[in-house]
Design a protein around this motif. Structure first.
Motif, mmCIF file in Angstrom:
data_model
loop_
_atom_site.group_PDB
_atom_site.id
_atom_site.type_symbol
_atom_site.label_atom_id
_atom_site.label_comp_id
_atom_site.label_asym_id
_atom_site.label_seq_id
_atom_site.Cartn_x
_atom_site.Cartn_y
_atom_site.Cartn_z
ATOM 1 N N ARG A 61 -4.243 6.962 -2.181
ATOM 2 C CA ARG A 61 -3.479 5.741 -1.921
ATOM 3 C C ARG A 61 -3.552 4.815 -3.135
ATOM 4 N NH1 ARG A 61 -5.615 7.167 3.015
ATOM 5 N NH2 ARG A 61 -4.114 7.263 4.738
ATOM 6 N N GLN A 62 -2.502 4.012 -3.300
ATOM 7 C CA GLN A 62 -2.407 3.098 -4.427
ATOM 8 C C GLN A 62 -1.934 1.743 -3.931
ATOM 9 O OE1 GLN A 62 -0.409 5.526 -7.848
ATOM 10 N NE2 GLN A 62 0.234 6.436 -5.939
ATOM 11 N N LEU A 63 -2.400 0.691 -4.572
ATOM 12 C CA LEU A 63 -1.994 -0.665 -4.215
ATOM 13 C C LEU A 63 -1.069 -1.200 -5.306
ATOM 14 C CD1 LEU A 63 -2.341 -3.025 -2.213
ATOM 15 C CD2 LEU A 63 -4.175 -3.867 -3.688
ATOM 16 N N LEU A 64 0.115 -1.587 -4.896
ATOM 17 C CA LEU A 64 1.093 -2.163 -5.810
ATOM 18 C C LEU A 64 1.071 -3.678 -5.645
ATOM 19 C CD1 LEU A 64 3.334 -1.395 -7.872
ATOM 20 C CD2 LEU A 64 4.953 -1.527 -5.979
ATOM 21 N N VAL A 65 0.652 -4.382 -6.695
ATOM 22 C CA VAL A 65 0.575 -5.845 -6.671
ATOM 23 C C VAL A 65 1.847 -6.411 -7.311
ATOM 24 C CG1 VAL A 65 -0.742 -7.862 -7.378
ATOM 25 C CG2 VAL A 65 -1.942 -5.743 -6.789
ATOM 26 N N VAL A 66 2.502 -7.321 -6.589
ATOM 27 C CA VAL A 66 3.775 -7.895 -7.039
ATOM 28 C C VAL A 66 3.575 -9.388 -7.276
ATOM 29 C CG1 VAL A 66 6.242 -8.077 -6.556
ATOM 30 C CG2 VAL A 66 4.909 -6.220 -5.524
ATOM 31 N N TRP A 90 2.085 0.080 4.042
ATOM 32 C CA TRP A 90 1.858 -1.280 4.537
ATOM 33 C C TRP A 90 2.257 -2.260 3.446
ATOM 34 C CZ3 TRP A 90 -1.266 -4.926 2.285
ATOM 35 C CH2 TRP A 90 -1.493 -6.097 3.024
ATOM 36 N N PHE A 91 2.656 -3.471 3.858
ATOM 37 C CA PHE A 91 2.949 -4.530 2.881
ATOM 38 C C PHE A 91 2.733 -5.871 3.559
ATOM 39 C CE2 PHE A 91 6.884 -2.924 4.749
ATOM 40 C CZ PHE A 91 7.398 -4.051 5.368
ATOM 41 N N ASN A 92 2.437 -6.885 2.733
ATOM 42 C CA ASN A 92 2.230 -8.222 3.293
ATOM 43 C C ASN A 92 3.546 -8.998 3.290
ATOM 44 O OD1 ASN A 92 2.569 -8.844 0.608
ATOM 45 N ND2 ASN A 92 0.710 -10.058 0.406
ATOM 46 N N LEU A 103 0.858 -1.187 0.000
ATOM 47 C CA LEU A 103 0.000 0.000 0.000
ATOM 48 C C LEU A 103 0.889 1.230 0.000
ATOM 49 C CD1 LEU A 103 -2.935 1.039 0.106
ATOM 50 C CD2 LEU A 103 -2.705 1.116 2.603
ATOM 51 N N LEU A 104 0.680 2.101 -1.018
ATOM 52 C CA LEU A 104 1.500 3.290 -1.186
ATOM 53 C C LEU A 104 0.684 4.548 -0.935
ATOM 54 C CD1 LEU A 104 3.376 2.351 -4.495
ATOM 55 C CD2 LEU A 104 4.112 1.939 -2.140
ATOM 56 N N GLY A 105 1.350 5.574 -0.420
ATOM 57 C CA GLY A 105 0.723 6.870 -0.213
ATOM 58 C C GLY A 105 0.813 7.729 -1.463
ATOM 59 N N PRO A 106 0.399 9.001 -1.364
ATOM 60 C CA PRO A 106 0.395 9.879 -2.548
ATOM 61 C C PRO A 106 1.781 10.140 -3.132
ATOM 62 C CG PRO A 106 -0.146 11.102 -0.548
ATOM 63 C CD PRO A 106 -0.175 9.662 -0.184
ATOM 64 N N GLU A 107 2.834 10.054 -2.306
ATOM 65 C CA GLU A 107 4.207 10.255 -2.791
ATOM 66 C C GLU A 107 4.934 8.927 -2.988
ATOM 67 O OE1 GLU A 107 5.386 13.141 -3.668
ATOM 68 O OE2 GLU A 107 3.512 14.139 -3.104
ATOM 69 N N LEU A 130 11.833 -6.278 2.538
ATOM 70 C CA LEU A 130 11.316 -5.123 3.266
ATOM 71 C C LEU A 130 11.203 -5.441 4.751
ATOM 72 C CD1 LEU A 130 8.402 -4.119 0.836
ATOM 73 C CD2 LEU A 130 10.720 -3.201 0.892
ATOM 74 N N HIS A 131 11.414 -4.410 5.582
ATOM 75 C CA HIS A 131 11.262 -4.518 7.031
ATOM 76 C C HIS A 131 10.360 -3.389 7.505
ATOM 77 C CE1 HIS A 131 14.522 -7.519 7.306
ATOM 78 N NE2 HIS A 131 15.126 -6.792 6.374
ATOM 79 N N ARG A 132 9.411 -3.741 8.387
ATOM 80 C CA ARG A 132 8.406 -2.746 8.785
ATOM 81 C C ARG A 132 9.039 -1.564 9.515
ATOM 82 N NH1 ARG A 132 3.769 -4.906 7.387
ATOM 83 N NH2 ARG A 132 3.538 -7.171 7.375
ATOM 84 N N LYS A 133 9.890 -1.813 10.475
ATOM 85 C CA LYS A 133 10.468 -0.714 11.247
ATOM 86 C C LYS A 133 11.385 0.162 10.404
ATOM 87 C CE LYS A 133 10.286 -3.085 15.708
ATOM 88 N NZ LYS A 133 11.064 -3.560 16.877
ATOM 89 N N ARG A 134 11.988 -0.426 9.405
ATOM 90 C CA ARG A 134 12.979 0.316 8.629
ATOM 91 C C ARG A 134 12.411 0.959 7.370
ATOM 92 N NH1 ARG A 134 17.182 -3.500 5.990
ATOM 93 N NH2 ARG A 134 15.431 -3.699 4.525
ATOM 94 N N ASP A 135 11.451 0.282 6.708
ATOM 95 C CA ASP A 135 11.061 0.710 5.368
ATOM 96 C C ASP A 135 9.698 1.380 5.280
ATOM 97 O OD1 ASP A 135 13.425 -0.293 4.257
ATOM 98 O OD2 ASP A 135 12.592 -2.319 4.151
#
Length: 450
Positions: A193-198, A126-128, A117-121, A137-142
């Protein structure tokens, strides 16, 4: 004082009690000849009681998780009941939302795709777990970091900026033994907000690579024996002692051999375009001159429409590989000529605008049904297989056009109406449009240096 007609029974009772208290205060005040004093005392006591009730409600609202609501009669009791109902309803909806969020997290964790999940910039909100594993990716860092600072691929950054192509972009991650990841951005009109699907498309890419290698190798190996067969057939056709009964079969075999050679050449050309081999030097191309040349070639064909016209609406030139641009327009023109009756016409057009340069091939032929248009650039796809084979088509022309356009950062749009004709338009970006004056000035400088 005028009371609202919608006042509840509790409100009427409170108003009645206040009226009685005021009436008694006035009566006692008249008896004691101290109306103002007695009235002030009564109203003061009433005010103290209301403030006390208000403080009890305020304390309950502050500690309502551990304290029961105060037992107060009258309007304040109604207020407490309303607040308590609102609080219970809020807890019910909060429990529902919390349950949905937990279910959503379980589902996204089990997804075969990654989700970010991406913000306007383009900052990460958030990521799964799947996305975390693939992109490290790491939650506390990224969280809060812009995604392009972590996935530093030019094609991916360009895709985030412009959103093209719509179907997404594939990048190669050399970590973990090499992995191909497909990124698709999902946008909604009412949210920033935008959702990036990988998706991991490594298997599909490897299978596609094997397929391309097989086609390229098989085509290359078939070319030599086919050349030998074609040579013998040419010799038989020129042999005067050949039995006349074999004349028609030999001519048919020569025609089929030529068709097979054409298919093999197209396959080899397509394989080179897909693999990125034989990258031609890009130079400014005189599109007006190229279209005029192709028009003359089309008009010299035995089977052609009544008219092949050119419409030049710009003097600008196009930066590109001339052989590939020639192949693009030639394939489109060949298709238009094949499927346009002798009384029809074909128009080649070149124009520029703020979005870039555009080459279109418009015909008045048989047209194409809407359901076929999305698949026209697939290999060997034919709208009418029998008619295409009769006309000698390989089914690879539009696939070659698609890949050659991709090498020039260009796109193809198709408009068609059955029975009325089709228009194939190539759209090139603005930075590939070159002014004629600039080309002539550059040529003059080269001559001056020589």
């Amino acid at each position: 004082m005028k009371l609202p007609s919608s006042m509840s029974s509790v409100g009427w009772q409170a108003a009645g009690r206040l009226s009685i208290a005021v009436g008694l205060a006035l009566l006692v005040g008249l008896i004691l000849r101290r109306v103002a004093l007695v009235l002030a005392i009564v109203l003061g006591i009433y005010l103290v009681i209301q403030i006390w009730n208000l403080l009890r409600i305020e304390r309950w609202l502050t500690h309502r998780r551990i304290e029961s609501p105060p037992d107060i009669n009258g309007p304040w009791g109604e207020v407490i009941a309303i607040i308590d109902r609102i609080y219970r309803r809020k807890n019910y909806h909060r429990a529902q939302v919390t349950g949905l969020l937990r279910e959503f997290r379980r589902l996204t964790t089990a997804m075969p795709e990654g989700a970010i999940l991406l913000g306007p910039e383009h900052e990460i909100l958030w990521f799964n777990g799947r996305a975390a594993g693939w992109l490290h990716l790491h939650r506390k860092r990224d969280v809060g970091i812009r995604i392009e600072n972590l996935v530093r691929h030019p094609a991916f950054v360009e895709y985030l900026k412009h959103g093209r192509p719509v179907e997404g972009v594939i990048v190669y991650e050399p970590a973990d033994g090499g992995r191909y990841l497909s990124f698709t951005l999902v946008r909604t009109g009412g949210s920033e907000r935008q959702l990036l699907v990988v998706r991991d498309v490594s298997r599909e890419m490897r299978v596609e690579s094997i397929r391309k290698d097989f086609v390229a190798n098989a085509s290359h190996e078939l070319r030599s024996p086919l050349t030998v067969i074609s040579g013998y057939l040419d010799a038989l056709a020129d042999d005067a002692s050949l039995d006349p009964a074999w004349g028609a079969p030999v001519l048919e075999m020569r025609r089929q051999t030529e068709r097979m050679s054409s298919i093999i050449n197209d396959l080899l050309e397509l394989s080179k375009l897909e693999s990125g081999e034989r990258r031609h030097i890009e130079r400014p191309i005189d599109i007006a001159g190229l279209l005029s040349l192709l028009r003359r070639e089309a008009m010299s064909l035995e089977r052609r429409p009544r008219n092949v016209n050119t419409q030049i609406d710009s003097e600008e030139w196009l930066l590109g590989a001339e052989t590939e641009i020639h192949s693009i327009v030639s394939n489109l023109l060949t298709n238009a000529v094949k499927y346009t009756p002798s009384e029809g016409e074909v128009t080649l057009r070149w124009w520029t605008d703020d979005e870039g340069g555009h080459i279109s091939v418009r015909d008045t032929g048989v047209g194409i049904a809407a359901e076929h248009i999305p698949r026209l650039t697939e290999r060997f796809y034919r709208v009418d297989s029998g008619r295409s084979r009769e006309m000698g088509g390989s089914g690879l022309g539009l696939a070659i056009v698609k890949h050659a356009l991709q090498r020039h950062e260009a796109t193809l749009t198709i408009e068609s109406t059955p029975g009325k004709g089709s228009t194939f338009t190539c759209h090139f970006p603005q930075h590939r449009v070159v002014s004629r004056e600039g080309v002539e000035a550059g040529v003059a400088r080269l001559h001056a240096v020589d």
